[in-house]
Design a protein around this motif. Sequence first.
Motif, PDB file in Angstrom:
ATOM      1  N   THR A  34      35.814  36.863  36.342  1.00 35.33           N
ATOM      2  CA  THR A  34      36.887  37.282  37.286  1.00 35.33           C
ATOM      3  C   THR A  34      36.337  38.590  37.877  1.00 35.33           C
ATOM      4  N   MET A  40      43.970  40.776  38.130  1.00 37.82           N
ATOM      5  CA  MET A  40      43.693  39.763  37.058  1.00 37.82           C
ATOM      6  C   MET A  40      44.795  38.846  36.900  1.00 37.82           C
ATOM      7  N   SER A  80      43.980  35.762  38.501  1.00 34.69           N
ATOM      8  CA  SER A  80      42.513  35.003  38.302  1.00 34.69           C
ATOM      9  C   SER A  80      42.469  33.632  38.317  1.00 34.69           C
ATOM     10  N   VAL A 128      34.424  40.501  33.478  1.00 36.38           N
ATOM     11  CA  VAL A 128      34.947  41.148  34.705  1.00 36.38           C
ATOM     12  C   VAL A 128      33.675  41.643  35.400  1.00 36.38           C
TER      13      VAL A 128
END
Length: 677
Positions: A185, A191, A194, A214
């Motif tokens: 992601t 988030m 995602s 991330v």
Amino acid sequence: MEALIPIINKLQDVFHSVGTDIIQLPQIAVVGSQSSGKSSVLESLVGRDLLPRGIGIVTRRPLILQLIHNDLDNHHTKTIDGIDIVSKEWGEFHHNKNKIYTDFDEIRQEIEAETERVSGSNKGISSEPIHLKIHSPKVVNLTLLDLPGLTKVPVGDQPKDIEIQIRELILKYISNPICVILAITPANTDMATSEALKVARDVDPDGRRTLAVVTKLDLMDAGTDAIDILMGRVIPVKLGLIGVVNRSQQDINNKKSVSDSIQDEVAFLQKKYPSIANRNGTKYLAKALNRLLMHHIRDCLPELKTRLNLQAAHYQSLLSSYGEPIEDKSATLLQLITKFSAEYCHTIDGTAKYIETTELCGGARICYIFHETFGRTLECVDPLGGLTQIDVLTAIRNATGPRPALFVPEVSFELLVKRQVKRLEEPSLRCVELVHEEMQRIIQHCSNYSTQEWLRFPKLHDAIVEVVTSLLRRRLPVTNNMVNNLIAIELAYINTKHPDFADACGVMHSSLEDQRQNHPRETPNERAVATGEGTEGSQCGSQSFSASSFPEGRAGSWRGMLKTPQDLLQVPVPVKLSARELRDCEVIERLIKSYFLIVRKNIQDTVPKAVMHFLVNHVKDCLQSELVGQLYKLDKLDDLLTESDDMARKRSEAEDMVTALQKDGKMIAEIRETNLW
């Protein structure tokens, strides 16, 4: 425990060589949206540029990437233009085992070419994976599965349902309960939205096998950071979150090396996230994935052993059912013929190994045909069916000639009873036909319980069916002739001295005497009609004709009506019979019925016996000798015992699977429990 990942890699190679995925192996599947940084993460783990890049869907086939750590003194030597070039890093594809790739640009080109070979050039996808091994001293032992990036809108000539296709492909792999999900992601997106985490949560709602990565930490808006995300305060993931910094597109265009990018990543993390820098970055991600995969393999090992043993037993049993390779064709052919003949006869006798429980078959059905179908059909045949009193009276008169008879003529009885007995011929022949059909069905019944053998040797099966069918066909006219003869025998001699018939005549005579005593005598007119006597007009048969019998009312006018001999045949029969005519008809009908029942009983008994002797028992006795005589010939052995292509392929696949499973079982058995901790 370091040896676990190489062993899983070997298992992966073995199963790929037999082209099956019956055993799901522990692996790490990389999931992410397009442009989320998946390729950059994988290249950072490898330390080299090797993955295709471009606009839209680039990864269109799953890529199983096996990273194999080499010692510094381990190298590969490649000769180019007579010059030996030593390389400590190289790759190899499973679909091209004979070639070693030391140029990583060439590896990228081969991935693109192999993708287009299977998936085509229209941006379509395929579930068939590409297997790539990378040997390098810069990598840790790791196996990764790179999946196509999640997308929403078709671009260019992509299929309209590309989103659904990609999602189903990803779910196919990550639904495996022993698959670890690496959800990619980017940090510069929310988030909570995602796509990677969303699809991971669909199959792993508790997050027990999901690790989040991330990417693009350096691209966040000024004044923001990802500290809360990396600490798990925004989206909690049980296996943790690791942040990395990717190369930008400008870095890639400028040919910035992966090693330089990793150094810049370390500097960025130390500056931006000093407190958690040691728990983020590509190097930490590689070690974490290595450790995670090893522990995951250790946890899955007992179940993996069990599944390997079960599959090995299954395929060994399957291989045995396909039969062993033929060594002695003569003995094999004779054995198969004998087996079929025995099964055929046992099915008729009711002693077959496999007894049918859903329907009657074989001898049981033949018995049903004899005693239920045929027996009931005969019982439904009316002894006097199709016979009227006018028919009986006409037969009596024709049998007496020009002179009136004092007694019922025997010829009329014999004529009429033969006509009725003849009606038993059709159901008798139908009985033969039904038994013949059942004998034909038994062939298929025997084949159903030897399916593997007949699938293995289809030409032999067809030849056996042809021989048995031909034998049955030859016996059918013989049996029909015998049944016809049984009817002809009954018609040839009407035995009026038969004990049952004599008793019936005696009872009937007594009944008629009682009837005469209980009824008045005939009137003169009735007697004249019954005996054909009269004083006026002319008679034809029992009808007395007078002038009043015709519309003209003149005695001579009827002579003009009978102009031709054919007209004489159309003289009307009286509608009302006299008492004597009624008694004569009753006598004949009772005699016919009595004798018909005797014949029907005989036919009901003798037809099944004839069918058994001339058809059923003859086929049973001659079947094996007929098959041996027709098929057991040296010039036919090779052709009859030629295996079908489908069966040969199945045996080959089963043999490969047994070999692979046995090999994998030995690999797993070499792992000691003490080495797992």
